[in-house]
Write an enzyme that holds these catalytic residues in place. Structure first.
Site, mmCIF file in Angstrom:
data_model
loop_
_atom_site.group_PDB
_atom_site.id
_atom_site.type_symbol
_atom_site.label_atom_id
_atom_site.label_comp_id
_atom_site.label_asym_id
_atom_site.label_seq_id
_atom_site.Cartn_x
_atom_site.Cartn_y
_atom_site.Cartn_z
ATOM 1 N N LYS A 225 35.698 32.859 37.942
ATOM 2 C CA LYS A 225 36.274 34.179 37.646
ATOM 3 C C LYS A 225 36.013 34.497 36.178
ATOM 4 C CE LYS A 225 38.754 34.229 41.576
ATOM 5 N NZ LYS A 225 38.179 34.824 42.738
ATOM 6 N N SER B 68 33.900 37.179 45.103
ATOM 7 C CA SER B 68 34.790 37.781 44.106
ATOM 8 C C SER B 68 34.113 38.171 42.801
ATOM 9 C CB SER B 68 35.961 36.847 43.800
ATOM 10 O OG SER B 68 35.523 35.703 43.117
#
Length: 181
Positions: free
Chosen positions: A93, A50
């Site tokens: 993230k 990600s």
């Protein structure tokens, strides 16, 4: 042995003191390393794609655990946190919006935070990014996070904001593999 030299065991006593000194030094070093690992820096392995190309799957990174205890979270920080929706899995993230921010995601792939379009130079080239048109207000002690690899990231667009208390550190450096330094 000549008569004027006596062996009184002093050499054995000095050797024992020296061994004890080394033992204390090793135990002290181990204790300091454990304290640093628990309270300051933590090694972390990037679990998902990600954050590509910023962080690759399997990159070994150091996470600074003191950064948010001593300072504040800022938009754009890369953070490591315990996911409430992924069975406590630890994820990494980018913080896109923080407490009190209004974030607007557009179908053209743009993001506005508090009315200003954010520039995201860290995104991979060639991605065709599109979002559902949505507006989210980030609540108290919450953070809106997204992966840099937007087309392959399970993030706040799907699981909502995360709690600041779930953040355990800020990305500091990649330490392995050396080619990623």
């Amino acid at each position: 042995m000549p008569d004027n030299i006596k062996n009184d065991g002093g050499g054995t006593k000095k050797a024992g003191q020296e061994i004890l000194g080394y033992f204390i030094a090793v135990i002290s070093a181990v204790a300091v390393a454990i304290l640093i690992r628990i309270f300051i820096f933590e090694p972390f392995i990037v679990p998902t794609p990600s954050m590509e190309p910023t962080l690759m799957v399997g990159d070994k990174v150091i996470v600074n655990k003191l950064s948010y205890k001593a300072g504040t979270l800022a938009r754009g920080d890369i953070i490591a946190f315990h996911s409430a929706t992924e069975d406590g899995k630890e994820l990494v993230k980018r913080a896109i919006a923080i407490e009190g921010d209004e974030i607007v995601l557009t179908s053209e792939g743009e993001i506005f935070v508090n009315g200003e379009r954010i520039e995201e130079k860290y995104l991979p080239d060639g991605q065709n990014i599109s979002y559902l048109n949505q507006t989210i207000t980030v609540g108290e002690d919450e953070v809106f996070v997204m992966g840099d690899n937007r087309n392959n990231s399970f993030d706040s667009r799907y699981f909502g904001t995360i709690q600041e208390e779930d953040i355990f550190g800020e990305f500091l450096i990649v330490y392995w593999p050396p080619s990623r330094w």
